[in-house]
Design a protein around this motif. Structure first.
Motif, PDB file in Angstrom:
ATOM      1  N   PRO A 106      -0.215  -7.578  -5.323  1.00 26.93           N
ATOM      2  CA  PRO A 106      -0.725  -6.330  -5.906  1.00 26.93           C
ATOM      3  C   PRO A 106      -0.281  -5.090  -5.117  1.00 26.93           C
ATOM      4  O   PRO A 106       0.054  -5.172  -3.932  1.00 26.93           O
ATOM      5  N   LEU A 107      -0.279  -3.959  -5.813  1.00 22.48           N
ATOM      6  CA  LEU A 107      -0.056  -2.647  -5.188  1.00 22.48           C
ATOM      7  C   LEU A 107      -1.400  -1.914  -5.138  1.00 22.48           C
ATOM      8  O   LEU A 107      -2.175  -1.957  -6.093  1.00 22.48           O
ATOM      9  N   ILE A 108      -1.660  -1.243  -4.033  1.00 25.38           N
ATOM     10  CA  ILE A 108      -2.799  -0.310  -3.970  1.00 25.38           C
ATOM     11  C   ILE A 108      -2.220   1.070  -3.694  1.00 25.38           C
ATOM     12  O   ILE A 108      -1.338   1.195  -2.844  1.00 25.38           O
ATOM     13  N   ASN A 119      -6.061   1.464 -11.953  1.00 23.87           N
ATOM     14  CA  ASN A 119      -6.288   2.823 -11.468  1.00 23.87           C
ATOM     15  C   ASN A 119      -6.189   3.028  -9.965  1.00 23.87           C
ATOM     16  O   ASN A 119      -6.162   4.151  -9.502  1.00 23.87           O
ATOM     17  N   HIS A 120      -6.226   1.954  -9.212  1.00 18.37           N
ATOM     18  CA  HIS A 120      -6.247   2.109  -7.759  1.00 18.37           C
ATOM     19  C   HIS A 120      -5.488   0.916  -7.169  1.00 18.37           C
ATOM     20  O   HIS A 120      -4.450   1.066  -6.548  1.00 18.37           O
ATOM     21  N   GLN A 121      -5.973  -0.300  -7.407  1.00 14.48           N
ATOM     22  CA  GLN A 121      -5.143  -1.469  -7.190  1.00 14.48           C
ATOM     23  C   GLN A 121      -4.460  -1.743  -8.530  1.00 14.48           C
ATOM     24  O   GLN A 121      -5.062  -1.541  -9.586  1.00 14.48           O
ATOM     25  N   MET A 122      -3.188  -2.146  -8.482  1.00 13.16           N
ATOM     26  CA  MET A 122      -2.451  -2.389  -9.721  1.00 13.16           C
ATOM     27  C   MET A 122      -1.810  -3.754  -9.711  1.00 13.16           C
ATOM     28  O   MET A 122      -1.257  -4.173  -8.681  1.00 13.16           O
ATOM     29  N   LYS A 130     -12.910  -2.714  -1.049  1.00 14.34           N
ATOM     30  CA  LYS A 130     -12.824  -4.049  -1.649  1.00 14.34           C
ATOM     31  C   LYS A 130     -11.394  -4.555  -1.821  1.00 14.34           C
ATOM     32  O   LYS A 130     -11.192  -5.724  -2.117  1.00 14.34           O
ATOM     33  N   PHE A 131     -10.390  -3.680  -1.617  1.00 16.94           N
ATOM     34  CA  PHE A 131      -9.018  -4.115  -1.895  1.00 16.94           C
ATOM     35  C   PHE A 131      -8.180  -4.507  -0.675  1.00 16.94           C
ATOM     36  O   PHE A 131      -7.049  -4.955  -0.825  1.00 16.94           O
ATOM     37  N   ILE A 132      -8.697  -4.305   0.520  1.00 15.52           N
ATOM     38  CA  ILE A 132      -7.978  -4.828   1.701  1.00 15.52           C
ATOM     39  C   ILE A 132      -8.941  -5.676   2.517  1.00 15.52           C
ATOM     40  O   ILE A 132      -9.957  -5.174   3.008  1.00 15.52           O
ATOM     41  N   LEU A 164       0.853  -1.192   0.000  1.00 15.37           N
ATOM     42  CA  LEU A 164       0.000   0.000   0.000  1.00 15.37           C
ATOM     43  C   LEU A 164       0.884   1.235   0.000  1.00 15.37           C
ATOM     44  O   LEU A 164       1.821   1.343   0.789  1.00 15.37           O
ATOM     45  N   THR A 165       0.586   2.170  -0.898  1.00 13.49           N
ATOM     46  CA  THR A 165       1.311   3.422  -0.917  1.00 13.49           C
ATOM     47  C   THR A 165       0.329   4.569  -1.125  1.00 13.49           C
ATOM     48  O   THR A 165      -0.887   4.359  -1.052  1.00 13.49           O
TER      49      THR A 165
END
Lengths: 193, 193
Positions: free
Chosen positions: A75-77, B27-30, A112-114, A55-56
């Protein structure tokens, strides 16, 4: 991290009031090879932390973040920053004060992403007062996930962020630590080998 | 680009009024592996263009931009977006209107990072009306450099950006081209092999 220290020495500019300008390789123009090395270094430091997500925060955290995510194979968020927003139920929101810009932003991450139970590595370009890092950590904790660590590219060790994050119990890894920017000079923290 | 098309098919959400939401991978999670493949694809498409720099715009352009810069072995610059700013002599400024957000932003690049004669590849995540791409191109031209090409991750081919950029003589490469988002469905432009 020697490569990064050399870049700070050769290209970093010390402006008034403790501002270090690194826009030739980190903040505006970016050196992709340095970013890849930064990703590899964070991977080696956090390899044992069973990270599930990085996460950044936009914008300067994205390049080191995506390289770290690539190395860790997760993944990166990136959290978005905005001055004010219409609240919805779908997002985590935290307030973050910027001492440099003297303004409070709201940072947001889509729920929805964490997921609960995830182990999240927080990455950011600078650590000074720790406002952004704490804001990101509160979002991870809101989600019921845990902060597996905080990775910082350049730490201003003469500001309170480091002490506060360690006191709060977070694992912190900074690739370069700056002891002072007095008299227009960058002095690094001496690391015991 | 098949991998990207598959992602758009499986994870893209069509919202009202021609909005395609791709926040789970772009766009948000990559997805860092997808980003790396995007970088490799742009490299292969622009390999003959003697690129000296990649230019993108915060925030969603940064991840595809840094991966493309890594493959092409040149620096990345990201333009900053702000609502208004105090002009200085050190920066190039262009106005860019966002139809989605209904606001005009000023985009800026420090003059020291684009030199006359450079060959700049512009990378962005979306192409719709072409406002951002044209703004970035005007900055390159203000610098006395030339636009070696424009690389877009997802092109909305039913909006005017593509036609306008081609008419202006730019080389445009879009990795995925969307013919329509009618009835909540993504329809791709059929490419002749």
């Amino acid at each position: 991290m020697k490569l990064l220290k050399d870049k700070v020495k050769s290209e970093g500019l010390v402006l008034a009031k403790g501002v270090l300008k690194v826009d030739s390789f980190l903040n505006h123009q970016m050196d992709p090879f340095l970013m890849r090395e930064i990703g590899r270094e964070f991977k080696s430091r956090f390899a044992d932390e069973r990270i599930t997500k990085v996460l950044t925060i936009e914008s300067s955290g994205i390049a080191p973040g995506i390289m770290t995510a690539l190395e860790l194979e997760v993944p990166l968020i990136f959290a978005r920053k905005q001055k004010s927003l219409t609240l919805t139920e779908d997002i985590f929101v935290e307030k973050v004060y910027s001492f440099t810009k003297r303004e409070t932003n709201e940072i947001t991450v889509s729920k929805k992403f964490i997921a609960p139970g995830e182990r999240v590595l927080i990455i950011d370009d600078f650590l000074a007062n720790g406002e952004a890092a704490f804001g990101l950590a509160r979002i991870v904790e809101q989600a019921g996930a845990s902060v597996a660590g905080i990775g910082i590219v350049i730490e201003k060790s003469f500001q309170p962020g480091r002490g506060l994050l360690l006191e709060a119990g977070y694992r912190l890894e900074s690739l370069v630590r700056i002891a002072s920017l007095d008299d227009g000079q960058v002095a690094f923290v001496e690391e015991t080998p």
